[in-house]
Design a protein around this motif. Structure first.
Motif, mmCIF file in Angstrom:
data_model
loop_
_atom_site.group_PDB
_atom_site.id
_atom_site.type_symbol
_atom_site.label_atom_id
_atom_site.label_comp_id
_atom_site.label_asym_id
_atom_site.label_seq_id
_atom_site.Cartn_x
_atom_site.Cartn_y
_atom_site.Cartn_z
ATOM 1 N N SER A 135 -9.851 77.517 10.284
ATOM 2 C CA SER A 135 -10.605 76.505 9.540
ATOM 3 C C SER A 135 -11.081 75.410 10.488
ATOM 4 O O SER A 135 -10.472 75.157 11.531
ATOM 5 N N VAL A 136 -12.177 74.777 10.112
ATOM 6 C CA VAL A 136 -12.725 73.649 10.862
ATOM 7 C C VAL A 136 -13.006 72.524 9.878
ATOM 8 O O VAL A 136 -13.731 72.726 8.896
ATOM 9 N N ASP A 137 -12.396 71.379 10.129
ATOM 10 C CA ASP A 137 -12.541 70.207 9.255
ATOM 11 C C ASP A 137 -12.221 70.541 7.800
ATOM 12 O O ASP A 137 -12.915 70.109 6.861
ATOM 13 N N GLY A 138 -11.172 71.327 7.617
ATOM 14 C CA GLY A 138 -10.681 71.646 6.286
ATOM 15 C C GLY A 138 -11.395 72.779 5.580
ATOM 16 O O GLY A 138 -10.982 73.190 4.488
ATOM 17 N N LYS A 139 -12.434 73.330 6.184
ATOM 18 C CA LYS A 139 -13.178 74.433 5.563
ATOM 19 C C LYS A 139 -12.852 75.737 6.279
ATOM 20 O O LYS A 139 -12.962 75.819 7.508
ATOM 21 N N VAL A 140 -12.450 76.748 5.534
ATOM 22 C CA VAL A 140 -12.114 78.038 6.138
ATOM 23 C C VAL A 140 -13.395 78.698 6.651
ATOM 24 O O VAL A 140 -14.339 78.923 5.888
ATOM 25 N N ARG A 141 -13.420 78.979 7.951
ATOM 26 C CA ARG A 141 -14.580 79.602 8.570
ATOM 27 C C ARG A 141 -14.371 81.103 8.778
ATOM 28 O O ARG A 141 -15.322 81.877 8.702
ATOM 29 N N ILE A 142 -13.128 81.507 9.078
ATOM 30 C CA ILE A 142 -12.806 82.928 9.215
ATOM 31 C C ILE A 142 -11.534 83.188 8.394
ATOM 32 O O ILE A 142 -10.453 82.743 8.789
ATOM 33 N N CYS A 147 -6.605 89.648 16.232
ATOM 34 C CA CYS A 147 -6.796 89.420 17.667
ATOM 35 C C CYS A 147 -5.443 89.414 18.383
ATOM 36 O O CYS A 147 -4.391 89.453 17.752
ATOM 37 N N ASP A 148 -5.517 89.355 19.714
ATOM 38 C CA ASP A 148 -4.299 89.099 20.478
ATOM 39 C C ASP A 148 -3.937 87.627 20.446
ATOM 40 O O ASP A 148 -2.790 87.245 20.658
ATOM 41 N N GLY A 149 -4.955 86.786 20.194
ATOM 42 C CA GLY A 149 -4.730 85.353 20.126
ATOM 43 C C GLY A 149 -6.046 84.615 20.056
ATOM 44 O O GLY A 149 -7.119 85.209 19.949
ATOM 45 N N VAL A 150 -5.964 83.283 20.125
ATOM 46 C CA VAL A 150 -7.149 82.438 20.091
ATOM 47 C C VAL A 150 -6.784 81.137 20.790
ATOM 48 O O VAL A 150 -5.606 80.748 20.816
ATOM 49 N N LEU A 151 -7.766 80.474 21.383
ATOM 50 C CA LEU A 151 -7.459 79.223 22.080
ATOM 51 C C LEU A 151 -8.538 78.184 21.803
ATOM 52 O O LEU A 151 -9.682 78.506 21.473
ATOM 53 N N VAL A 152 -8.149 76.932 21.970
ATOM 54 C CA VAL A 152 -9.060 75.789 21.904
ATOM 55 C C VAL A 152 -8.976 75.088 23.248
ATOM 56 O O VAL A 152 -7.884 74.692 23.676
ATOM 57 N N ALA A 153 -10.120 74.960 23.938
ATOM 58 C CA ALA A 153 -10.140 74.384 25.282
ATOM 59 C C ALA A 153 -10.978 73.124 25.333
ATOM 60 O O ALA A 153 -12.015 73.015 24.662
ATOM 61 N N THR A 154 -10.543 72.165 26.136
ATOM 62 C CA THR A 154 -11.325 70.972 26.437
ATOM 63 C C THR A 154 -12.348 71.316 27.516
ATOM 64 O O THR A 154 -12.241 72.356 28.178
ATOM 65 N N MET A 176 -17.681 68.384 23.532
ATOM 66 C CA MET A 176 -17.514 69.634 22.805
ATOM 67 C C MET A 176 -16.146 70.248 23.092
ATOM 68 O O MET A 176 -15.478 69.897 24.067
ATOM 69 N N LEU A 177 -15.748 71.170 22.218
ATOM 70 C CA LEU A 177 -14.552 71.981 22.406
ATOM 71 C C LEU A 177 -14.945 73.450 22.327
ATOM 72 O O LEU A 177 -15.862 73.806 21.582
ATOM 73 N N ALA A 178 -14.256 74.282 23.081
ATOM 74 C CA ALA A 178 -14.485 75.726 23.014
ATOM 75 C C ALA A 178 -13.404 76.366 22.154
ATOM 76 O O ALA A 178 -12.210 76.161 22.397
ATOM 77 N N LEU A 179 -13.825 77.113 21.150
ATOM 78 C CA LEU A 179 -12.920 77.902 20.301
ATOM 79 C C LEU A 179 -13.154 79.359 20.672
ATOM 80 O O LEU A 179 -14.213 79.919 20.373
ATOM 81 N N THR A 180 -12.177 79.967 21.351
ATOM 82 C CA THR A 180 -12.386 81.268 21.977
ATOM 83 C C THR A 180 -11.321 82.271 21.547
ATOM 84 O O THR A 180 -10.125 82.019 21.740
ATOM 85 N N PRO A 181 -11.724 83.425 20.987
ATOM 86 C CA PRO A 181 -10.735 84.455 20.643
ATOM 87 C C PRO A 181 -10.280 85.209 21.880
ATOM 88 O O PRO A 181 -11.020 85.319 22.864
ATOM 89 N N ILE A 182 -9.059 85.730 21.823
ATOM 90 C CA ILE A 182 -8.503 86.536 22.918
ATOM 91 C C ILE A 182 -8.391 87.970 22.417
ATOM 92 O O ILE A 182 -7.652 88.255 21.465
ATOM 93 N N SER A 183 -9.157 88.875 23.019
ATOM 94 C CA SER A 183 -9.210 90.282 22.607
ATOM 95 C C SER A 183 -9.384 90.418 21.096
ATOM 96 O O SER A 183 -8.538 91.002 20.409
ATOM 97 N N PRO A 184 -10.483 89.904 20.529
ATOM 98 C CA PRO A 184 -10.682 89.987 19.074
ATOM 99 C C PRO A 184 -10.970 91.415 18.623
ATOM 100 O O PRO A 184 -11.673 92.167 19.307
ATOM 101 N N GLY A 192 -16.477 83.589 19.330
ATOM 102 C CA GLY A 192 -16.053 82.211 19.494
ATOM 103 C C GLY A 192 -17.104 81.228 19.042
ATOM 104 O O GLY A 192 -18.161 81.589 18.520
ATOM 105 N N ALA A 193 -16.808 79.939 19.262
ATOM 106 C CA ALA A 193 -17.705 78.872 18.818
ATOM 107 C C ALA A 193 -17.558 77.671 19.737
ATOM 108 O O ALA A 193 -16.515 77.469 20.372
ATOM 109 N N ILE A 194 -18.623 76.876 19.810
ATOM 110 C CA ILE A 194 -18.599 75.582 20.496
ATOM 111 C C ILE A 194 -18.689 74.516 19.414
ATOM 112 O O ILE A 194 -19.630 74.509 18.618
ATOM 113 N N LEU A 195 -17.704 73.625 19.387
ATOM 114 C CA LEU A 195 -17.587 72.657 18.299
ATOM 115 C C LEU A 195 -17.619 71.226 18.827
ATOM 116 O O LEU A 195 -17.176 70.965 19.959
ATOM 117 N N PRO A 196 -18.106 70.270 18.037
ATOM 118 C CA PRO A 196 -18.013 68.856 18.431
ATOM 119 C C PRO A 196 -16.544 68.464 18.614
ATOM 120 O O PRO A 196 -15.670 68.952 17.889
#
Length: 259
Positions: A135-142, A147-154, A176-184, A192-196
């Motif tokens: 979810s992003v800002d309280g709204k379910v996006r997926i 996946c094997d995992g997911v990460l949020v990077a600065t 921005m922040l990077a939202l990146t899946p690991i082996s999806p 993945g997505a690029i988010l504010p």
């Protein structure tokens, strides 16, 4: 930095870093970290992250100037003569780095809060694929990410684990922040997505009995989690100092042209 700034000196325990620290210590007067206006950090990226986390946990939040006596040294300056180190710090360019604040709740109801300068990663604990609600800002996006995992990077961490997972490199000033899946595995087309960086990103573990998940904020790990919430820690901004003409921005641009 002012010319007469009080400087602390910290070095990793490697032979190379300790030798450099001994040479630099003889060039000036140094104070304890708690009394310093800035700190000179000698070692590699790992020791710099360790130092920054120490300041986040116990303070003070003072500028850090790194000298690379490690391997990659992405967060560090080039090691040159030890004689001009005080002058280099005084003339350095300041770069603000905002860490991530991660709040995780385990299946037993324990809540923990960690900060991450590079990234927060959720990882499967067993051979079973993890299933996560995103979810992003309280709204379910997926509703279900397999996946094997997911990460949020600065931006500062976007060239680390995030890049290895085929995530985007983010310029420092991008906010921005990077939202990146690991082996999806599913959804198959999601990469993945690029988010504010004002976003609040949430994860809920699905089927935790069968598919347990851990969360890692830089080096700190918490296992068997149920939910994770991640947002920028605006009240805990850090400052890195770089020699002019050799900033972290330059390194991020250069990294995108590596072949």
């Amino acid at each position: 930095m002012p010319d007469r700034a009080r400087l602390a000196l910290l070095a990793s325990d490697t032979e190379r870093a300790q030798a450099a620290a001994a040479a630099i210590a003889a060039t000036g007067t140094w104070v304890p970290l708690a009394e310093a206006d800035a700190v000179v950090v000698i070692g590699g990226d790992g020791f710099m992250l360790q130092t920054l986390h120490h300041m986040l946990d116990d303070g003070p939040l003072i500028p850090a100037y790194g000298l690379n006596h490690g391997t990659v040294g992405f967060l560090m300056n080039r090691a040159r003569s030890s004689r001009d180190i005080v002058d280099r710090v005084a003339k350095a360019k300041a770069v603000a780095v905002a860490p991530l604040a991660m709040t995780a709740t385990t299946r037993s109801g324990v809540e923990q809060r960690f900060c991450a300068i590079n990234e927060v990663s959720l990882l499967r604990e067993t051979r079973q694929t993890a299933k996560l609600e995103v979810s992003v800002d309280g709204k379910v996006r997926i509703p279900e990410l397999a996946c094997d995992g997911v990460l949020v990077a600065t931006p500062a961490g976007s060239t680390a684990y995030n890049l290895s997972a085929n995530g985007p490199i983010l310029p420092l000033g991008s906010a921005m922040l990077a939202l990146t899946p690991i082996s999806p595995f599913r959804p198959r087309r999601w990469r993945g997505a690029i988010l504010p960086d004002s976003s609040r990103i949430g994860f809920r573990v699905l089927e935790p009995d069968k598919r347990p998940v851990s969360v890692v904020a830089d080096q700190k790990e918490l296992r068997d989690i149920a939910e994770v919430s991640i947002a920028i820690a605006l009240d805990q901004r850090l400052t890195l100092l770089f020699d002019r003409g050799h900033s972290l921005d330059d390194r991020i641009v250069t990294e995108q042209f590596q072949v």
